[in-house]
Design an enzyme around this catalytic site. Sequence first.
Site, PDB file in Angstrom:
ATOM      1  CB  CYS A   1      14.113   8.643   6.801  1.00 52.06           C
ATOM      2  SG  CYS A   1      14.969   7.628   5.595  1.00 52.06           S
TER       3      CYS A   1
ATOM      4  CE  LYS B   1      -1.482   2.280   3.670  1.00 52.56           C
ATOM      5  NZ  LYS B   1      -1.426   3.659   3.174  1.00 52.56           N
TER       6      LYS B   1
ATOM      7  CD  GLU C   1      14.364   0.500   7.675  1.00 44.06           C
ATOM      8  OE1 GLU C   1      14.869   1.474   8.266  1.00 44.06           O
ATOM      9  OE2 GLU C   1      14.992  -0.541   7.432  1.00 44.06           O
TER      10      GLU C   1
HETATM   11  P1  NAD Z   1       3.230   8.170   8.166  1.00 44.74           P
HETATM   12  O1  NAD Z   1       3.654   7.342   9.317  1.00 44.74           O
HETATM   13  O2  NAD Z   1       2.239   9.226   8.363  1.00 44.74           O
HETATM   14  O3  NAD Z   1       2.628   7.248   7.007  1.00 44.74           O
HETATM   15  C1  NAD Z   1       3.358   6.168   6.451  1.00 44.74           C
HETATM   16  C2  NAD Z   1       2.393   5.166   5.860  1.00 44.74           C
HETATM   17  O4  NAD Z   1       1.619   4.584   6.923  1.00 44.74           O
HETATM   18  C3  NAD Z   1       1.369   5.737   4.886  1.00 44.74           C
HETATM   19  O5  NAD Z   1       1.204   4.807   3.832  1.00 44.74           O
HETATM   20  C4  NAD Z   1       0.103   5.840   5.731  1.00 44.74           C
HETATM   21  O6  NAD Z   1      -1.059   5.771   4.959  1.00 44.74           O
HETATM   22  C5  NAD Z   1       0.239   4.618   6.619  1.00 44.74           C
HETATM   23  N1  NAD Z   1      -0.467   4.674   7.904  1.00 44.74           N
HETATM   24  C6  NAD Z   1      -0.935   5.756   8.565  1.00 44.74           C
HETATM   25  N2  NAD Z   1      -1.481   5.393   9.748  1.00 44.74           N
HETATM   26  C7  NAD Z   1      -1.342   4.046   9.832  1.00 44.74           C
HETATM   27  C8  NAD Z   1      -1.682   3.084  10.840  1.00 44.74           C
HETATM   28  N3  NAD Z   1      -2.259   3.410  11.983  1.00 44.74           N
HETATM   29  N4  NAD Z   1      -1.377   1.791  10.604  1.00 44.74           N
HETATM   30  C9  NAD Z   1      -0.768   1.425   9.468  1.00 44.74           C
HETATM   31  N5  NAD Z   1      -0.412   2.288   8.485  1.00 44.74           N
HETATM   32  C10 NAD Z   1      -0.698   3.582   8.664  1.00 44.74           C
HETATM   33  O7  NAD Z   1       4.585   8.711   7.541  1.00 44.74           O
HETATM   34  P2  NAD Z   1       4.743   9.756   6.362  1.00 44.74           P
HETATM   35  O8  NAD Z   1       4.353  11.093   6.900  1.00 44.74           O
HETATM   36  O9  NAD Z   1       4.106   9.218   5.127  1.00 44.74           O
HETATM   37  O10 NAD Z   1       6.323   9.711   6.119  1.00 44.74           O
HETATM   38  C11 NAD Z   1       7.232  10.528   6.769  1.00 44.74           C
HETATM   39  C12 NAD Z   1       7.957   9.783   7.866  1.00 44.74           C
HETATM   40  O11 NAD Z   1       8.543   8.584   7.343  1.00 44.74           O
HETATM   41  C13 NAD Z   1       9.128  10.567   8.455  1.00 44.74           C
HETATM   42  O12 NAD Z   1       9.137  10.444   9.859  1.00 44.74           O
HETATM   43  C14 NAD Z   1      10.355   9.871   7.864  1.00 44.74           C
HETATM   44  O13 NAD Z   1      11.536  10.056   8.626  1.00 44.74           O
HETATM   45  C15 NAD Z   1       9.894   8.467   7.792  1.00 44.74           C
HETATM   46  N6  NAD Z   1      10.673   7.710   6.822  1.00 44.74           N
HETATM   47  C16 NAD Z   1      11.545   6.759   7.275  1.00 44.74           C
HETATM   48  C17 NAD Z   1      12.338   6.058   6.377  1.00 44.74           C
HETATM   49  C18 NAD Z   1      13.308   5.022   6.855  1.00 44.74           C
HETATM   50  O14 NAD Z   1      13.733   4.216   6.026  1.00 44.74           O
HETATM   51  N7  NAD Z   1      13.686   4.979   8.116  1.00 44.74           N
HETATM   52  C19 NAD Z   1      12.229   6.328   5.014  1.00 44.74           C
HETATM   53  C20 NAD Z   1      11.329   7.298   4.587  1.00 44.74           C
HETATM   54  C21 NAD Z   1      10.554   7.983   5.500  1.00 44.74           C
END
Ligand code: NAD
Length: 471
Positions: free
Chosen positions: A276, A169, A242
């Site tokens: 990230c 997803k 991650e």
């Molecule tokens: P987010 O946590 O808001 O969303 C990530 C994904 O999770 C989306 O697909 C969202 O629809 C889904 N989601 C939302 N609520 C959920 C739930 N309760 N259960 C399951 N899935 C759910 O993150 P974002 O705002 O899309 O991304 C930014 C964040 O991601 C930043 O904190 C960044 O540092 C982190 N990030 C980490 C890495 C890594 O490899 N460590 C890489 C990229 C981004």
Amino acid sequence: MTMTQKMLINGELVAGEAMIDVLNPATEQVIGQVPDCTVEQLNRAVDAARRAFKTWSKTPVEERRALLGQISAVIKDNADELMRMLTAEQGKPHGQAKGEVLGASAITGAITMLNLEEKVTEDSEQRLSRTRRVPIGVVGAIVPWNFPVILAMQKIAPALLSGCTIVIKPSPFTPMATLRIAELIADIVPPGVVNIITGGDSLGPAMTSHPGIDKVSFTGSTATGKRVMESASKDLKRITLELGGNDAAIVLPDADVKDVAEKLFWASFTNAGQICVAAKRIYIHEDIYDDLSAAIADYARGVKVGDGADQGTAIGPIQNKAQYDRVLDLIQDAKDKGYPFLVGGEGQAEMPGYFIPVTVLDNPPEDARIVAEEQFGPVMPLMKFGSVAEVIERANASDYGLAGSIWTQDTDAAVAIAEQLETGTVWINETLHLSPFAPFGGHKQSGFGAELGQEGLAEFTYPQVITVRRG
Ligand code: NAD
């Protein structure tokens, strides 16, 4: 013209019953509609993945490799189209979008070179014991909006290589390039092996609590990662998380100011800071602080922010309104507290699009929100430090532990510092380099487990030990 897309479930392209609008963050215009997956469609995707697992997990690894090679080629062959879609939905400039798409193709190809070989763990008079890696089953993969294409392939490729099947997803903010990949691979991938679904806020939780999903591979924020872990705990699903980071960059007094200024700038501002592993706290030794901060500010003033589809744009908009408001709030907080700005901080231009001018802060205190929190936007706090011991302590004083970087001509000194940083990755004189052959994962609240490398591949499997008694 808007585009209406379909999901990939059990080898078929499936229309949505209800649809979600996708916006271009540079214009705030609707550019597409994607399905809002129903519970019934999710169940169908999971059932298809479960059925496909029975044969896919027994398919010879060479065939699995060959399929990944085909997927890698299809992505590469369609790179220009995928690049335009990615820029339109995510905001990043065309050059960076093309880099992401080609990177996704390359990483898919590179992951096929990994191998999980059986190990003989005892070969004695009493017994022969070997450990094999068995695919876990159906993977539920959840991807954020900052690098939708490459992060999706970072999950699909090792899952398939290991013998797992997958239901993936993308973020509802950036589903379009991923659904285009679904269309491109629909005829190549055996039904059910890869299912790509899209939906709103309820779809992620429905996946992490789904009894037919055996493992969750999640990339996103730390706050959501904790919810994923809690939900997955109900039936002890395996998880890889991650999560967020607040990476420190440490610049030692012997660093070459001009060279480092530009590199540090891009360590922080690539993808409008929405990485990230962006450098999010810059610690500069006091001997060179004035020179280096002036050089960074000079460089920053020349960088063009705009629509990623326009030629010459180096930094695009923030991807979505909620994140845009968060970053503006952090800037406002810095203004309210009276922290000095070297660049930016003047206020927003009245124009459509989630644009934030390049912003550089001059030595805010360690407890400033812009230092303590993950900004995930084009705002760079520069801080002064006096001693190595002090800067190591400040760098480690974070709940995050994703990555960090050290900038110096003395690489031995840098390695000694690197070994004291509490992070999964430390770069010396570079940043943002991820290798398909090295594990990438966060320490502390930046993650759980790892992606990439043998270690990442192993997380799609469990070890099974088979022991034969001799004599
Ligand atoms: P987010 O946590 O808001 O969303 C990530 C994904 O999770 C989306 O697909 C969202 O629809 C889904 N989601 C939302 N609520 C959920 C739930 N309760 N259960 C399951 N899935 C759910 O993150 P974002 O705002 O899309 O991304 C930014 C964040 O991601 C930043 O904190 C960044 O540092 C982190 N990030 C980490 C890495 C890594 O490899 N460590 C890489 C990229 C981004």
